[in-house]
Design an enzyme around this catalytic site. Structure first.
Site, PDB file in Angstrom:
ATOM      1  N   HIS A  29      52.214  29.734  32.867  1.00  0.00           N
ATOM      2  CA  HIS A  29      51.037  30.067  33.900  1.00  0.00           C
ATOM      3  C   HIS A  29      49.942  29.578  33.050  1.00  0.00           C
ATOM      4  O   HIS A  29      49.316  30.590  32.216  1.00  0.00           O
ATOM      5  CB  HIS A  29      50.755  31.456  34.151  1.00  0.00           C
ATOM      6  CG  HIS A  29      52.013  31.921  35.083  1.00  0.00           C
ATOM      7  ND1 HIS A  29      53.364  32.324  34.741  1.00  0.00           N
ATOM      8  CD2 HIS A  29      52.403  32.041  36.495  1.00  0.00           C
ATOM      9  CE1 HIS A  29      54.190  32.508  35.712  1.00  0.00           C
ATOM     10  NE2 HIS A  29      53.442  32.627  36.804  1.00  0.00           N
ATOM     11  N   PRO A 118      55.570  42.436  36.447  1.00  0.00           N
ATOM     12  CA  PRO A 118      55.384  43.197  38.037  1.00  0.00           C
ATOM     13  C   PRO A 118      53.902  43.626  38.034  1.00  0.00           C
ATOM     14  O   PRO A 118      53.536  44.696  37.299  1.00  0.00           O
ATOM     15  CB  PRO A 118      56.438  44.077  38.057  1.00  0.00           C
ATOM     16  CG  PRO A 118      57.314  43.881  36.889  1.00  0.00           C
ATOM     17  CD  PRO A 118      56.579  43.256  35.938  1.00  0.00           C
ATOM     18  N   LEU A 119      52.915  42.961  39.124  1.00  0.00           N
ATOM     19  CA  LEU A 119      51.709  43.219  39.151  1.00  0.00           C
ATOM     20  C   LEU A 119      51.411  44.665  39.336  1.00  0.00           C
ATOM     21  O   LEU A 119      52.183  45.329  40.026  1.00  0.00           O
ATOM     22  CB  LEU A 119      50.958  42.564  39.983  1.00  0.00           C
ATOM     23  CG  LEU A 119      50.964  40.957  39.425  1.00  0.00           C
ATOM     24  CD1 LEU A 119      50.750  39.990  40.465  1.00  0.00           C
ATOM     25  CD2 LEU A 119      50.009  40.684  38.315  1.00  0.00           C
ATOM     26  N   ASP A 158      43.489  39.539  40.122  1.00  0.00           N
ATOM     27  CA  ASP A 158      43.364  40.043  41.729  1.00  0.00           C
ATOM     28  C   ASP A 158      44.554  40.651  42.120  1.00  0.00           C
ATOM     29  O   ASP A 158      44.607  41.604  42.841  1.00  0.00           O
ATOM     30  CB  ASP A 158      43.199  38.532  42.362  1.00  0.00           C
ATOM     31  CG  ASP A 158      41.937  37.981  42.021  1.00  0.00           C
ATOM     32  OD1 ASP A 158      40.771  38.528  42.221  1.00  0.00           O
ATOM     33  OD2 ASP A 158      42.002  36.955  41.874  1.00  0.00           O
ATOM     34  N   HIS A 262      47.744  27.955  38.539  1.00  0.00           N
ATOM     35  CA  HIS A 262      48.199  29.269  38.028  1.00  0.00           C
ATOM     36  C   HIS A 262      49.394  29.081  37.667  1.00  0.00           C
ATOM     37  O   HIS A 262      49.683  29.906  36.523  1.00  0.00           O
ATOM     38  CB  HIS A 262      48.066  30.146  39.449  1.00  0.00           C
ATOM     39  CG  HIS A 262      49.136  31.310  39.476  1.00  0.00           C
ATOM     40  ND1 HIS A 262      48.844  32.670  39.077  1.00  0.00           N
ATOM     41  CD2 HIS A 262      50.618  31.220  39.861  1.00  0.00           C
ATOM     42  CE1 HIS A 262      49.871  33.285  38.918  1.00  0.00           C
ATOM     43  NE2 HIS A 262      50.996  32.508  39.372  1.00  0.00           N
ATOM     44  N   GLU A 409      53.672  58.826  43.921  1.00  0.00           N
ATOM     45  CA  GLU A 409      54.529  58.802  43.203  1.00  0.00           C
ATOM     46  C   GLU A 409      54.613  57.477  42.296  1.00  0.00           C
ATOM     47  O   GLU A 409      55.062  57.408  41.110  1.00  0.00           O
ATOM     48  CB  GLU A 409      55.989  59.043  44.174  1.00  0.00           C
ATOM     49  CG  GLU A 409      56.184  60.027  44.779  1.00  0.00           C
ATOM     50  CD  GLU A 409      55.406  60.312  46.008  1.00  0.00           C
ATOM     51  OE1 GLU A 409      54.661  59.270  46.368  1.00  0.00           O
ATOM     52  OE2 GLU A 409      55.160  61.253  46.668  1.00  0.00           O
ATOM     53  N   HIS A 471      64.163  62.660  54.548  1.00  0.00           N
ATOM     54  CA  HIS A 471      63.789  63.363  53.219  1.00  0.00           C
ATOM     55  C   HIS A 471      65.299  63.645  52.575  1.00  0.00           C
ATOM     56  O   HIS A 471      65.348  64.142  51.219  1.00  0.00           O
ATOM     57  CB  HIS A 471      63.282  64.786  53.339  1.00  0.00           C
ATOM     58  CG  HIS A 471      62.043  64.875  53.668  1.00  0.00           C
ATOM     59  ND1 HIS A 471      61.480  64.080  54.768  1.00  0.00           N
ATOM     60  CD2 HIS A 471      60.693  65.371  52.937  1.00  0.00           C
ATOM     61  CE1 HIS A 471      59.936  64.156  54.761  1.00  0.00           C
ATOM     62  NE2 HIS A 471      59.433  65.137  53.669  1.00  0.00           N
TER      63      HIS A 471
HETATM   64  C1  LIG Z   1      54.782  42.960  42.062  1.00  0.00           C
HETATM   65  C2  LIG Z   1      54.690  41.377  42.046  1.00  0.00           C
HETATM   66  N1  LIG Z   1      54.476  40.606  42.992  1.00  0.00           N
HETATM   67  C3  LIG Z   1      54.630  39.460  43.026  1.00  0.00           C
HETATM   68  C4  LIG Z   1      54.287  38.745  41.839  1.00  0.00           C
HETATM   69  C5  LIG Z   1      54.579  37.226  41.822  1.00  0.00           C
HETATM   70  N2  LIG Z   1      53.125  36.721  41.387  1.00  0.00           N
HETATM   71  C6  LIG Z   1      52.858  36.534  40.177  1.00  0.00           C
HETATM   72  S1  LIG Z   1      51.152  36.180  39.888  1.00  0.00           S
HETATM   73  C7  LIG Z   1      50.898  36.400  41.446  1.00  0.00           C
HETATM   74  C8  LIG Z   1      49.434  36.527  41.839  1.00  0.00           C
HETATM   75  C9  LIG Z   1      48.733  35.781  41.202  1.00  0.00           C
HETATM   76  O1  LIG Z   1      47.282  36.077  41.312  1.00  0.00           O
HETATM   77  P1  LIG Z   1      46.492  36.816  40.156  1.00  0.00           P
HETATM   78  O2  LIG Z   1      47.071  38.054  40.082  1.00  0.00           O
HETATM   79  O3  LIG Z   1      45.106  36.572  40.725  1.00  0.00           O
HETATM   80  O4  LIG Z   1      46.653  35.872  38.953  1.00  0.00           O
HETATM   81  P2  LIG Z   1      46.041  34.314  38.771  1.00  0.00           P
HETATM   82  O5  LIG Z   1      46.613  33.423  39.439  1.00  0.00           O
HETATM   83  O6  LIG Z   1      44.421  34.471  38.908  1.00  0.00           O
HETATM   84  O7  LIG Z   1      46.215  34.243  37.374  1.00  0.00           O
HETATM   85  C10 LIG Z   1      51.836  36.646  41.993  1.00  0.00           C
HETATM   86  C11 LIG Z   1      52.065  36.953  43.482  1.00  0.00           C
HETATM   87  C12 LIG Z   1      54.542  39.544  40.693  1.00  0.00           C
HETATM   88  N3  LIG Z   1      54.186  39.035  39.523  1.00  0.00           N
HETATM   89  N4  LIG Z   1      54.433  40.844  40.702  1.00  0.00           N
HETATM   90 MG   LIG Z   2      43.270  35.509  40.409  1.00  0.00          MG
END
Ligand SMILES: Cc1ncc(C[n+]2csc(CCOP(=O)(O)OP(=O)(O)O)c2C)c(N)n1
Ligand SMILES: [Mg+2]
Length: 669
Positions: A29, A118-119, A158, A262, A409, A471
């Site tokens: 990336h 994992p975001l 984001d 990206h 949680e 539950h």
């Molecule tokens: C929980 C989760 N869902 C999906 C992804 C796959 N994923 C990687 S980056 C991204 C989004 C990218 O957008 P942003 O966070 O704004 O990063 P940018 O492209 O601006 O670097 C996704 C959906 C992930 N890494 N974690």
């Molecule tokens: Mg972004």
């Protein structure tokens, strides 16, 4: 602050290292590092208090790259500031056994504070780090001795801000006024699918202000603005988020500003155009000498900081020897001498719910281990997670040990990870076992990172009764057992529960989940109890009720179903059948025993019947695949709302049904 030509050259070095590494790996990336390089550079060279040659220095500022996909930004910064990450590692980005894996991995690369990717998770980890630091500062700092004096910096994206886990953690951080947090938000308005206006249009700044955060917005392409904002954030008592308006893929003429930059290599042609745009020589992994020298100064600067800190610490140890000793022990991960003696003992008899015996064990241990701190996601009364001798941790009371996570949680679990990563505290958290689902993504990362987080999960089966199938956990034990490096313990009585707590505290390399009952279970006599500890239970399974001669059948159960197996064994005995009962609180611990012990406990050449009020998936591991010699009584369907005694009866989890199934297996039905 003004950025010199050398500064700008350093920023472009970071950008191009990311471009070249991704190009060479043909995966990765580049966009995020190219856009955030300026502000990240300013943070790392002007503000971050760190020491590249002492990556574990206890009072360092923490840096969390929550947007873990931008890992090359972090690797470039680590390399250039002199961490143990040679240029060859960057050339080996994402390759087998390199120290530059696709996403940053804790324990794998010096200077990486947490595993991200994992975001949203890193966002929550930072909140946990700040919470732990705040608690430590309140407990250990003394007049003239700021021995805990660090900030938690992070880069969030984001995607991070869209994730629910970050919202939960942000809400908690605002409520608790965790002012050590300073997050730089890469406000590039781009995600994978395109521009954020496809799916994300809220007033994020207003949202964070409403959480109680200090919010600033700057031009992320102008580092002087970022620097000023960081200084303002340092001086504010609220958690801070600085929106940095950036251009993703900055420098790439055709892909910059778009999602094309990206998550893929730019391609040879575009890389050449980017080099031209940034005025960069045509040499892969080019690090100008003056940039290397300039950024490498972090090593010397860091040494001086650590030296000054060591001096502070020695004077502190003289002035406050007890505090200093406790801080050192807590940070070491070891436990106080003789702490195990605190474990409570329980008299055989009518018994109690294991959530109650857990509460007693926790309270006893808490007296011996002052840095055991935790709480529940709004179920403290049900989970029995309160430390009775302590108050609630609040913005106005940083010394207290009872954490009120609120109904969050997932946020709780990401915060617990952050606390464990920070060190100096042993974190625990509780909720109903069924809500493992809500927090699993963080629990999985605790297992992946090898973090010693303790989970107090009560209401562990249909035994919770009237609240009904929403539950009542069914598949949860199987999911937890399938998770690598996670220890699940489902104790059958108070002695096993106290033992489980000891096992959990001694497990420094991964999370431990305690699955505990709401309903009363009998307390069994234990021949080998040692001060409230059962060495046999620590082996994962053991013979609780043996037969005089060789057994005709072996009944295996965990938790509340041990009582059912015991009663069935009595009734089989009345019919002249010798039934052994094996209590199996933990598959992982039992699986780690040698084959001889496992065979000794489970018996050989005798039918085995397992009983557990949960999905049967996986029990064949212990009873075998041959229906003539092995069977499982469990629940491969959802539960129902009714008094628990009725549910056990209706679903066949009864001594009578176990007896009948045993007779069936023995061909005596
Ligand atoms: C929980 C989760 N869902 C999906 C992804 C796959 N994923 C990687 S980056 C991204 C989004 C990218 O957008 P942003 O966070 O704004 O990063 P940018 O492209 O601006 O670097 C996704 C959906 C992930 N890494 N974690
Ligand atoms: Mg972004």
């Amino acid at each position: 602050m003004h950025l010199s030509d050398l500064d700008l050259k350093a920023v472009n070095t970071i950008r191009m290292l990311a471009v070249d590494a991704v190009e060479q790996a043909a995966s990765g990336h580049p966009g995020m590092p190219m856009g955030m390089a300026q502000t990240a550079y300013v943070l790392w060279t002007r503000y971050l208090r760190h020491s590249p040659s002492h990556p574990d220095w206890q009072d360092r500022d923490r840096f969390v790259l929550s947007a873990g996909h931008g890992s090359m930004l972090l690797y470039a910064l680590l390399h250039l500031t002199g961490y143990d990450l040679p240029l060859d590692e960057l050339k080996n980005f994402r390759q087998w056994q390199s120290h530059t894996p696709g996403h940053p991995e804790f324990r794998h690369t010096a200077g990486v504070e947490t595993t991200t990717g994992p975001l949203g998770q890193g966002f929550g980890n930072g909140v946990g780090m700040a919470l732990a630091a705040e608690w430590q500062a309140a407990r250990y700092n003394a007049d003239g001795f700021p021995v805990v004096d660090h900030h938690i910096y992070g880069i969030v994206s984001d995607g991070d801000l869209m994730e629910g886990v970050a919202s939960e953690a942000a809400s908690l951080a605002g409520h608790l006024q965790l002012g050590r947090i300073i997050y730089l938000y890469d406000d590039n308005r781009i995600t994978i699918d395109g521009a954020t206006d496809l799916s994300y249009s809220e007033d994020w700044a207003g949202r964070f202000a409403a959480y109680g955060w200090h919010v600033q917005q700057v031009d992320g392409m102008d580092a002087t603005e970022g620097g000023k904002a960081i200084e303002a954030a340092q001086g504010d008592s609220r958690p801070s988020i600085i929106g940095c308006r950036t251009t993703i893929g900055y420098g790439s003429p055709n892909k910059g500003g778009t999602s094309d930059s990206h998550g893929a290599a730019l391609g040879a042609e575009e890389v050449a155009l980017t080099r031209a745009e940034l005025g960069w020589p045509d040499e892969l992994f080019h690090v100008p000498e003056d940039v290397a020298a300039h950024m490498g100064r972090a090593v010397e600067d860091g040494e001086a900081k650590v030296q000054a800190y060591q001096n502070l610490l020695s004077r502190y140890a003289e002035a406050h020897p007890e505090k200093a000793a406790e801080l050192e022990l807590a940070l070491s991960g070891d436990l106080p001498e003789g702490w195990q003696e605190a474990l409570p003992e329980f008299a055989p008899g009518k018994g109690d719910a294991t959530r109650n015996t857990s509460g007693k064990a926790l309270n006893a241990i808490a007296e011996a281990v002052p840095w055991l701190i935790g709480g529940s996601a709004d179920l403290a009364g049900s989970n029995k997670t309160d430390i009775d001798s302590s108050d609630d941790f609040l913005a106005s009371n940083r010394q207290a040990r009872n954490l009120r996570f609120g109904v969050r949680e997932h946020g709780m679990a990401s915060v617990l990870n952050g606390m464990a990563l920070h060190g100096g505290v042993i974190p625990y958290g509780g909720t109903f076992l069924v809500f493992t689902d809500y927090l699993r993504a963080s629990l999985r990362l605790a297992a992946l990172m090898g973090l010693p987080v303790i989970y107090v999960m009560t209401h562990d089966s249909i035994g919770l009764g009237e609240d009904g199938p929403t539950h009542q956990p069914i598949e949860h034990l199987a999911i937890l057992r399938a998770t690598p490096n996670l220890t699940l313990i489902r104790p059958c009585d108070g002695a096993e529960t106290a033992s489980a707590w000891r096992i959990a505290l001694e497990n420094r390399n991964g999370p431990t989940v305690l699955a505990l009952t709401r309903q009363t279970v009998p307390e069994w006599p234990h021949a080998d109890a040692e001060d409230g500890y059962l060495p046999a239970a620590a082996r994962g399974a053991y013979v609780l009720r043996d037969t005089e001669g060789a057994p005709d059948i072996v009944l295996i159960a965990s938790g509340s179903e041990v009582a059912i197996a015991m009663e069935a064994a009595d009734s089989l005995s009345d019919q002249g059948i010798a039934a052994r009962v094996v209590s199996m609180p933990s598959w992982e611990l039992f699986g780690a025993q040698d084959a001889a012990y496992r065979a000794e406990v489970l018996g050989e050449g005798v039918p085995r019947l397992a009983v557990e009020a949960a999905a049967t998936l996986g029990w064949e591991r212990w009873v075998g695949n041959d229906p003539k010699t092995g069977a499982v009584i469990g629940l491969d369907h959802f539960g129902a709302s009714a008094p628990f005694e009725v549910l056990y009866e209706k679903f066949g989890l009864s001594p009578a049904n176990v007896t009948a199934k045993a007779l069936d297996l023995l061909g005596r039905a």
